[in-house]
Design a protein around this motif. Structure first.
Motif, short mmCIF file in Angstrom:
data_model
loop_
_atom_site.label_atom_id
_atom_site.label_comp_id
_atom_site.label_asym_id
_atom_site.label_seq_id
_atom_site.Cartn_x
_atom_site.Cartn_y
_atom_site.Cartn_z
N GLY A 97 0.92 -1.22 0.02
CA GLY A 97 0.05 -0.12 -0.14
C GLY A 97 0.76 1.22 -0.11
N PRO A 98 0.33 2.33 0.40
CA PRO A 98 0.92 3.65 0.50
C PRO A 98 2.23 3.47 1.16
CG PRO A 98 -1.27 4.05 0.70
CD PRO A 98 -1.02 2.44 0.95
N SER A 99 2.46 2.66 2.22
CA SER A 99 3.58 2.61 2.99
C SER A 99 4.66 2.02 2.24
CB SER A 99 3.37 1.79 4.44
OG SER A 99 2.36 2.51 5.10
N ALA A 100 4.43 0.91 1.83
CA ALA A 100 5.41 0.34 0.68
C ALA A 100 6.08 1.05 -0.35
CB ALA A 100 4.78 -1.01 0.16
N PHE A 101 4.93 1.79 -0.95
CA PHE A 101 5.37 2.91 -2.02
C PHE A 101 6.42 3.95 -1.50
CE2 PHE A 101 4.65 6.87 -4.37
CZ PHE A 101 5.00 6.33 -5.56
#
Length: 384
Positions: A344-348
């Protein structure tokens, strides 16, 4: 009418996995450690309890159970600002920070671990840990398949001494080395009666640890540093090792060779023995007799005793490789620090910051070249 499923179809069904989460350290840690690779069987409840007692933190444990038997157990503690949602595997740097997995565990076990962790944390830090670590490799495979960001930074090279191979090639230690050692022993004996002893198992009491601390307090580490990296002093990491030794199984793996001169502890070599593998964790000596190489004399005696006890390989860990290569050690697996960031956004965001994380480590030497000298001590744990 439904056709009955052939018996061989039943045998191919994957075993059911369950996930258990508990606050604190789970008793399952010991049962998994007992079924882990021999090199990782020290990763017991007492190991993590000692780390929490010495370094603080409140743990919770995620365990994966297969057909009623625990096959992985990962203790984690919150790390850094709460807003980051970061957890890390606790422990002591020596010889590495990891978690136990059964030898027959597969990627599906790591997949279950990550699924459970993702419900309560944004990212997992594991390390410093060796390339090829069983739990690490399973996590990497599962994380990449799930879309987690996987980031690493290089910490140091390790060094391995394959005593079995050296002895097959010829005489080891070399006769010339043993002659030099006898020369130094003769001159060292001018300072007093020499007593070469070993500590193991039930011998780990306060007096044994006090002896190691006494050597460190007179060593270069006390003279040239603030002493926080000492392994056995009150201002160093002594609290961890004393607590770890309360577990009789871990105590049975801890080992020290100690040289006393006229009854005074003068040098030591401290290890953790796991089967045919010895982790060389710390060596120190009193510089007052340094010109006679007490540390070298002691660790050669220690290695010869190790061969007699069936140990074939010594893992010297990180740090200055000069004297280790003189002994015969060669560069082994790299030691790295890892971040696993949920999809999700954290991985991005983590992928965008990958280069910053990598630069916060050290520069790794290219294959076939000499390792880059590291300014970081083997025990330093950099802040995030």
């Amino acid at each position: 009418m439904t056709k009955p499923m052939p018996l061989d179809e039943f045998t191919r069904l994957p075993p059911a996995l369950g996930v258990e989460r508990v606050d604190g350290l789970a008793g399952a840690i010991d049962s998994v450690a007992a079924r882990a690779a021999p090199s990782h069987r020290f990763l017991r409840y007492g190991w993590y309890a000692a780390a929490l007692r010495a370094y603080g933190g409140a743990a919770r444990t995620v365990s994966v159970v297969r057909e009623g038997i625990a096959v992985a157990a990962m203790p984690v503690v919150a790390t850094g600002p709460a807003a980051l949602g970061l957890v890390s595997v606790p422990g002591c740097y020596w010889p590495f920070r990891s978690f136990p997995v059964a030898e027959d565990a597969g990627v599906e076990v790591a997949d279950a671990l990550l699924g459970a962790l993702a419900r309560g944390a944004r990212a997992l830090r594991i390390g410093p840990v060796y390339d090829g670590d069983p739990g690490l490799e399973l996590l990497k495979a599962a994380a990449r398949a799930r879309g987690w960001a996987v980031l690493d930074r290089f910490v140091a090279d390790s060094y391995l001494l394959d005593m079995a191979a050296l002895r097959v090639e010829g005489i080891w230690p070399r006769n010339s080395t043993l002659r030099k050692n006898r020369f130094h022993e003769k001159h060292l004996a001018a300072h007093g009666a020499l007593d070469w002893g070993f500590v193991e198992g039930a011998g780990w009491d306060d007096a044994a640890f006090d002896a190691l601390a006494a050597v460190e307090e007179r060593s270069w580490i006390a003279a040239r540093t603030d002493g926080s990296d000492a392994k056995f002093t009150a201002t160093g990491h002594g609290a961890f090792w004393r607590a770890a030794a309360e577990d009789p199984v871990i105590a049975g793996m801890l080992w020290a060779a100690v040289l006393r001169v006229d009854g005074v502890p003068t040098a030591f070599s401290f290890d953790l023995n796991t089967g045919a593998l010895k982790y060389a964790i710390a060596n120190s000596y009193d510089p007052a007799v340094g010109k006679h190489s007490p540390g070298k004399l002691l660790y050669y005696r220690n290695l010869i005793r190790a061969i007699e006890d069936g140990i074939s390989t010594v893992d010297w860990g990180a740090g200055d490789g000069g004297y280790k290569q003189v002994i015969g050690a060669a560069r082994g697996p790299a030691i790295r620090d890892w971040l696993f960031v949920r999809p999700g956004p954290s991985a991005f965001a983590a992928k965008m910051l990958r280069s910053i994380w990598m630069r916060s480590g050290h520069r790794q030497a290219a294959p076939g070249t000499e390792p880059v000298p590291q300014a970081m001590s083997p025990s330093e744990d950099r802040d995030l």
